[in-house]
Design a protein around this motif. Structure first.
Motif, PDB file in Angstrom:
ATOM      1  N   LYS A 223      14.305  -0.985   4.193  1.00  0.00           N
ATOM      2  CA  LYS A 223      12.942  -0.754   3.730  1.00  0.00           C
ATOM      3  C   LYS A 223      12.977  -0.340   2.272  1.00  0.00           C
ATOM      4  O   LYS A 223      13.942   0.280   1.811  1.00  0.00           O
ATOM      5  CB  LYS A 223      12.249   0.343   4.544  1.00  0.00           C
ATOM      6  N   VAL A 224      11.928  -0.664   1.533  1.00  0.00           N
ATOM      7  CA  VAL A 224      11.723  -0.076   0.224  1.00  0.00           C
ATOM      8  C   VAL A 224      10.605   0.946   0.362  1.00  0.00           C
ATOM      9  O   VAL A 224       9.538   0.657   0.922  1.00  0.00           O
ATOM     10  CB  VAL A 224      11.412  -1.136  -0.860  1.00  0.00           C
ATOM     11  N   CYS A 225      10.888   2.166  -0.087  1.00  0.00           N
ATOM     12  CA  CYS A 225       9.969   3.288   0.096  1.00  0.00           C
ATOM     13  C   CYS A 225       9.476   3.777  -1.264  1.00  0.00           C
ATOM     14  O   CYS A 225      10.155   3.620  -2.281  1.00  0.00           O
ATOM     15  CB  CYS A 225      10.671   4.427   0.824  1.00  0.00           C
ATOM     16  N   PHE A 226       8.309   4.398  -1.275  1.00  0.00           N
ATOM     17  CA  PHE A 226       7.749   4.857  -2.538  1.00  0.00           C
ATOM     18  C   PHE A 226       6.845   6.061  -2.321  1.00  0.00           C
ATOM     19  O   PHE A 226       6.309   6.276  -1.229  1.00  0.00           O
ATOM     20  CB  PHE A 226       6.963   3.741  -3.235  1.00  0.00           C
ATOM     21  N   LYS A 227       6.690   6.849  -3.375  1.00  0.00           N
ATOM     22  CA  LYS A 227       5.782   7.997  -3.346  1.00  0.00           C
ATOM     23  C   LYS A 227       5.009   8.048  -4.659  1.00  0.00           C
ATOM     24  O   LYS A 227       5.598   7.885  -5.731  1.00  0.00           O
ATOM     25  CB  LYS A 227       6.544   9.303  -3.145  1.00  0.00           C
ATOM     26  N   GLU A 228       3.718   8.279  -4.569  1.00  0.00           N
ATOM     27  CA  GLU A 228       2.863   8.407  -5.748  1.00  0.00           C
ATOM     28  C   GLU A 228       2.768   9.867  -6.167  1.00  0.00           C
ATOM     29  O   GLU A 228       2.925  10.774  -5.352  1.00  0.00           O
ATOM     30  CB  GLU A 228       1.477   7.838  -5.444  1.00  0.00           C
ATOM     31  N   GLY A 229       2.499  10.077  -7.443  1.00  0.00           N
ATOM     32  CA  GLY A 229       2.557  11.418  -8.012  1.00  0.00           C
ATOM     33  C   GLY A 229       1.637  12.443  -7.384  1.00  0.00           C
ATOM     34  O   GLY A 229       1.991  13.607  -7.261  1.00  0.00           O
ATOM     35  N   PHE A 230       0.441  12.056  -6.966  1.00  0.00           N
ATOM     36  CA  PHE A 230      -0.526  13.009  -6.426  1.00  0.00           C
ATOM     37  C   PHE A 230      -0.604  12.948  -4.900  1.00  0.00           C
ATOM     38  O   PHE A 230      -1.532  13.484  -4.298  1.00  0.00           O
ATOM     39  CB  PHE A 230      -1.907  12.736  -7.016  1.00  0.00           C
ATOM     40  N   SER A 231       0.363  12.306  -4.293  1.00  0.00           N
ATOM     41  CA  SER A 231       0.377  12.153  -2.840  1.00  0.00           C
ATOM     42  C   SER A 231       1.441  13.049  -2.227  1.00  0.00           C
ATOM     43  O   SER A 231       2.450  13.367  -2.865  1.00  0.00           O
ATOM     44  CB  SER A 231       0.656  10.686  -2.473  1.00  0.00           C
ATOM     45  N   ASP A 232       1.225  13.443  -0.979  1.00  0.00           N
ATOM     46  CA  ASP A 232       2.244  14.212  -0.264  1.00  0.00           C
ATOM     47  C   ASP A 232       3.040  13.319   0.698  1.00  0.00           C
ATOM     48  O   ASP A 232       3.798  13.823   1.520  1.00  0.00           O
ATOM     49  CB  ASP A 232       1.604  15.357   0.524  1.00  0.00           C
ATOM     50  N   THR A 233       2.891  11.998   0.574  1.00  0.00           N
ATOM     51  CA  THR A 233       3.441  11.064   1.557  1.00  0.00           C
ATOM     52  C   THR A 233       4.343  10.009   0.912  1.00  0.00           C
ATOM     53  O   THR A 233       4.010   9.463  -0.142  1.00  0.00           O
ATOM     54  CB  THR A 233       2.308  10.349   2.305  1.00  0.00           C
ATOM     55  N   ILE A 234       5.472   9.755   1.541  1.00  0.00           N
ATOM     56  CA  ILE A 234       6.314   8.618   1.195  1.00  0.00           C
ATOM     57  C   ILE A 234       5.931   7.463   2.114  1.00  0.00           C
ATOM     58  O   ILE A 234       5.933   7.605   3.335  1.00  0.00           O
ATOM     59  CB  ILE A 234       7.806   8.951   1.346  1.00  0.00           C
ATOM     60  N   PHE A 235       5.582   6.335   1.523  1.00  0.00           N
ATOM     61  CA  PHE A 235       5.233   5.133   2.259  1.00  0.00           C
ATOM     62  C   PHE A 235       6.380   4.126   2.195  1.00  0.00           C
ATOM     63  O   PHE A 235       7.303   4.268   1.392  1.00  0.00           O
ATOM     64  CB  PHE A 235       3.972   4.485   1.667  1.00  0.00           C
ATOM     65  N   TYR A 236       6.309   3.111   3.054  1.00  0.00           N
ATOM     66  CA  TYR A 236       7.249   2.003   2.951  1.00  0.00           C
ATOM     67  C   TYR A 236       6.487   0.697   3.094  1.00  0.00           C
ATOM     68  O   TYR A 236       5.355   0.655   3.588  1.00  0.00           O
ATOM     69  CB  TYR A 236       8.353   2.101   4.011  1.00  0.00           C
ATOM     70  N   VAL A 237       7.129  -0.381   2.642  1.00  0.00           N
ATOM     71  CA  VAL A 237       6.546  -1.713   2.746  1.00  0.00           C
ATOM     72  C   VAL A 237       7.100  -2.389   3.988  1.00  0.00           C
ATOM     73  O   VAL A 237       8.321  -2.520   4.154  1.00  0.00           O
ATOM     74  CB  VAL A 237       6.883  -2.573   1.512  1.00  0.00           C
TER      75      VAL A 237
END
Length: 397
Positions: A223-237
């Motif tokens: 998986k490739v995972c990512f987190k945005e600066g103002f988010s508390d969550t790591i998402f994946y594609v």
């Protein structure tokens, strides 16, 4: 808490479809960001089963001044040398070839912000300014294929979605009105999916700041995972649906900063101690590593996914190499690739360390490994390339 419950509900609804590969609520890891760590750890053997020191061959065409990023594949080592070139070595550290095309013409770039290799190790992509340049790795050289121009400002990270030719672009939140911070495209530049920017803000005044930590991206478990600066969550594609799903939630107890901290520097200054921020995160099979700041204090945490325990490590020279007796191993920027941790040490620094009292006093489980490291250091010249350090984490499943 409300945001977490909302996310869980969304995930459950999304998981009721026919695709069995989508995340369920039970798959999401929730970490209490602000709770104290269980204890501190300082030895590499606490989390690692093995460590390997790989001297990177030094010849006229392979001189390395700074290792910015490393990608380990089954048979090759790719690294970004100070943002100027991509170098390729075999797994023993023998130099193979490199990409060095500074300029503004076809196939040329001004600076390498990020790069990645496709799952079949045949396609190299690199990010430079507002372009993605695509090259073929034919085994002996990188051959330019084409470039993709885009208008998205502030793109910091790019990654192939494992097993596909699709590319995830992640932006820093530098511009308050951009429509997305994460965009999925194919090799033709077509948009496949995007995550709408929920963190827009208006700019007040002329001040501002940027950071290389403004976009987090890593690969794990196909998986490739990512987190945005103002988010508390790591998402994946999800590679089958091209959709984004939550993977890890850092429960910040409402301390995630509002986007206003980027738009209004006076507000950010007056409230700096109130907000938490996760500046770095990645994971390997048994652990999640993250780096966060709260109340003007910075913490480095290793989270055990099996026991759900948190361990704090030192900010500098975080873990002692009690396997080979080598210098302190530091987990920091780009310290994870797939299922391995890595670092590097300059040849001169390693030679000096071997001559120090720290090395002579180092206690290891197998003295033969300590002597092996000394032989390696003695074989190096002070002007040789850095030595790559690759750590295999424990399988604590």
């Amino acid at each position: 808490m409300k945001s977490y419950v909302l996310l869980v509900i969304v995930v459950i609804i999304c998981s009721c479809g026919r695709n069995k590969n989508l995340t369920t609520a039970n798959d999401i890891i929730k970490i209490d960001l602000l709770s104290e760590a269980e204890s501190k750890i300082s030895n590499l053997s606490d989390i690692a089963s093995d460590i390997e020191y790989i001297p990177l061959q030094t010849i006229g065409n392979s001189l390395i001044s700074r290792v910015d990023k490393v990608i380990l594949t089954q048979d090759k080592i790719y690294l970004n040398n100070r943002g100027d070139e991509i170098m390729c070595f075999d797994k023993r550290g023998n130099f193979l070839f490199k990409l060095l095309k500074s300029g503004r013409g076809p196939g040329e770039y001004t600076f390498i912000t990020d790069f990645d290799i496709s799952s079949d190790n045949k396609t190299l992509i690199l990010l430079s300014n507002n372009r993605i340049l695509i090259y073929n790795d034919n085994g002996t050289e990188f051959v330019f294929m084409k470039s993709i121009n885009f208008s998205h400002e502030g793109v910091l990270k790019i990654s192939f979605v494992p097993g596909t030719d699709n590319i995830l672009l992640s932006n820093g939140p530098w511009y308050g009105t951009i429509p997305t911070l994460n965009l999925l495209i194919n090799l033709n530049g077509d948009t496949l999916s995007l995550k709408h920017n929920c963190y827009k803000y208006d700019k007040v005044g002329t001040g501002g700041f940027r950071s290389t930590f403004d976009a987090i991206q890593y690969k794990f478990d196909d998986k490739v995972c990512f987190k945005e600066g103002f988010s508390d969550t790591i998402f994946y594609v999800n590679s089958k649906s091209d959709k984004f799903f939550p993977k890890i939630i850092f429960d910040s107890h409402g301390t995630v900063p509002p986007p206003k901290v980027r738009g209004d520097m006076e507000y950010a200054k007056n409230h700096s101690g109130e907000f938490s921020s996760v500046a770095l995160a990645y994971e390997v099979p048994g652990y999640i590593f993250y780096f966060y700041r709260y109340k003007n204090l910075t913490h480095k945490i290793i989270y055990d996914k099996v026991t759900n325990k948190k361990y704090e490590i030192a900010m500098e020279n975080a873990l002692k190499d009690d396997i080979y007796g080598g210098p302190g191993f530091d987990l920091y920027v780009h310290s994870c690739t797939g299922s391995k941790f890595y670092s590097s040490v300059d040849a001169l620094a390693l030679k000096k360390y071997i001559e120090s009292a720290d090395y002579s006093k180092a206690k290891v489980g197998d003295p033969k490994k300590k002597e092996e490291l000394k032989r390696l250091a003695d074989s190096l010249k002070e002007t040789d390339n850095p030595v790559l350090i690759v750590v295999t984490p424990k399988d604590n499943s």
